[in-house]
Design a protein around this motif. Structure first.
Motif, mmCIF file in Angstrom:
data_model
loop_
_atom_site.group_PDB
_atom_site.id
_atom_site.type_symbol
_atom_site.label_atom_id
_atom_site.label_comp_id
_atom_site.label_asym_id
_atom_site.label_seq_id
_atom_site.Cartn_x
_atom_site.Cartn_y
_atom_site.Cartn_z
ATOM 1 N N LEU A 45 -2.593 -78.226 -42.491
ATOM 2 C CA LEU A 45 -3.867 -77.612 -42.860
ATOM 3 C C LEU A 45 -3.799 -77.001 -44.250
ATOM 4 O O LEU A 45 -2.890 -76.256 -44.583
ATOM 5 C CB LEU A 45 -4.238 -76.526 -41.849
ATOM 6 N N LEU A 46 -4.806 -77.320 -45.072
ATOM 7 C CA LEU A 46 -4.935 -76.700 -46.392
ATOM 8 C C LEU A 46 -5.961 -75.576 -46.363
ATOM 9 O O LEU A 46 -5.717 -74.486 -46.868
ATOM 10 C CB LEU A 46 -5.350 -77.750 -47.422
ATOM 11 N N PRO A 61 -2.408 -74.322 -52.020
ATOM 12 C CA PRO A 61 -1.713 -73.925 -53.272
ATOM 13 C C PRO A 61 -2.740 -73.586 -54.338
ATOM 14 O O PRO A 61 -3.216 -74.453 -55.069
ATOM 15 C CB PRO A 61 -0.907 -75.184 -53.627
ATOM 16 N N LYS A 62 -3.060 -72.327 -54.441
ATOM 17 C CA LYS A 62 -4.227 -71.924 -55.218
ATOM 18 C C LYS A 62 -4.025 -72.048 -56.732
ATOM 19 O O LYS A 62 -5.000 -71.943 -57.488
ATOM 20 C CB LYS A 62 -4.618 -70.505 -54.848
ATOM 21 N N ASP A 63 -2.807 -72.262 -57.166
ATOM 22 C CA ASP A 63 -2.604 -72.410 -58.601
ATOM 23 C C ASP A 63 -3.177 -73.729 -59.115
ATOM 24 O O ASP A 63 -3.575 -73.848 -60.270
ATOM 25 C CB ASP A 63 -1.118 -72.315 -58.955
ATOM 26 N N ARG A 64 -3.247 -74.723 -58.244
ATOM 27 C CA ARG A 64 -3.746 -76.020 -58.712
ATOM 28 C C ARG A 64 -4.818 -76.633 -57.812
ATOM 29 O O ARG A 64 -5.489 -77.566 -58.202
ATOM 30 C CB ARG A 64 -2.575 -77.002 -58.829
ATOM 31 N N ASP A 74 -21.453 -80.608 -47.091
ATOM 32 C CA ASP A 74 -20.317 -81.390 -47.585
ATOM 33 C C ASP A 74 -19.386 -80.524 -48.433
ATOM 34 O O ASP A 74 -19.726 -79.406 -48.820
ATOM 35 C CB ASP A 74 -20.782 -82.637 -48.335
ATOM 36 N N SER A 75 -18.207 -81.062 -48.675
ATOM 37 C CA SER A 75 -17.165 -80.279 -49.323
ATOM 38 C C SER A 75 -16.408 -81.121 -50.342
ATOM 39 O O SER A 75 -16.328 -82.350 -50.217
ATOM 40 C CB SER A 75 -16.190 -79.754 -48.262
ATOM 41 N N THR A 76 -15.840 -80.438 -51.321
ATOM 42 C CA THR A 76 -15.019 -81.078 -52.342
ATOM 43 C C THR A 76 -13.687 -80.369 -52.441
ATOM 44 O O THR A 76 -13.635 -79.134 -52.442
ATOM 45 C CB THR A 76 -15.722 -81.050 -53.709
ATOM 46 N N LEU A 77 -12.627 -81.135 -52.497
ATOM 47 C CA LEU A 77 -11.278 -80.611 -52.714
ATOM 48 C C LEU A 77 -10.794 -81.134 -54.065
ATOM 49 O O LEU A 77 -10.892 -82.330 -54.334
ATOM 50 C CB LEU A 77 -10.328 -81.080 -51.604
#
Lengths: 116, 108
Positions: A45-46, A61-64, A74-77
């Motif tokens: 899970l992210l 990983p919030k740095d990138r 809808d969602s964007t990663l």
């Protein structure tokens, strides 16, 4: 009924480049998940959304990595910049919060990312 | 979240029954045992879920003893198309935590 739709199915990028994945969940599903799956491993899970709120992003990983779910649909990663180790399959899933603990999540086919 | 332990792989032949046991010694009162199936190049798919005793649907049966410290997924009369990875999860609320799963290979 359409399932969870993800795009693109495949993406090859050079390291240090940005990349974005898109997910359209099943209509009416409040909960949206992004998972990352490395070869031979189970999904990890992210981030999990309840409507437009990120309620669990402890593994992101919030740095990138960043994600958004505007309007709770809808969602964007996004990954910026991508690293070689980001090569994996990125899975989106959705579920209906009305089910309570008996959660059945529906997964998309995923986006296979290759960073070269 | 309760940790689950299951075999890495299992081999079987067409027409046989496959039983996959999952251990979850520290399962919480509110956890439901849930199994997902994943084929290559696809996302996981929900198979079955139960709290205790026995649950059966058109795909599989799930046996959970009274102490709930383990569970067994039973796939009756498997075919080649049942070759997949099977994941055992202890689900509470909306948290879905996957382990490595069990790779089931069905041979002709």
């Amino acid at each position: 009924e359409a399932g969870v739709v993800q795009s693109p199915r495949y993406k090859i990028i050079e390291k240090k480049q940005p990349v974005a994945f898109w997910c359209n969940p099943i209509s009416g599903h409040n909960t949206l998940y992004w998972y990352r799956q490395n070869l031979g491993q189970g999904p990890e899970l992210l981030i999990r959304y309840e409507n437009e709120e990120a309620v669990d992003d402890s593994q992101l990983p919030k740095d990138r990595f960043s994600a958004e779910r505007l309007k709770g649909v809808d969602s964007t990663l996004k990954i910026q910049p991508a690293e070689l180790g980001d090569s994996a399959v990125y899975l989106c899933a959705s579920s209906s919060s009305g089910q309570g603990v008996r959660t059945e999540a529906f997964f998309g086919q995923g986006t296979r990312l290759t960073v070269v | 979240l309760a940790k689950t332990t299951q075999p890495i792989s299992m081999d079987s032949y067409e027409g046989q029954e496959v039983n996959i046991t999952c251990s979850h010694n520290n399962i919480a009162t509110n956890d439901y045992i849930t199994w997902y199936q994943q084929f290559p190049s696809q996302g996981p798919r929900f198979i079955i879920q139960g709290y205790k005793t026995k649950v059966t649907n058109e795909v599989a049966s799930l046996f959970i003893p009274a102490d709930r410290k383990s569970s067994t997924l039973s796939l009756p009369r498997v075919s080649l198309s049942d070759t997949a990875v099977y994941y055992c999860l202890a689900v509470n609320d909306y948290k879905l935590s996957f382990g490595a799963g069990t790779t089931v290979t069905v041979r002709a």
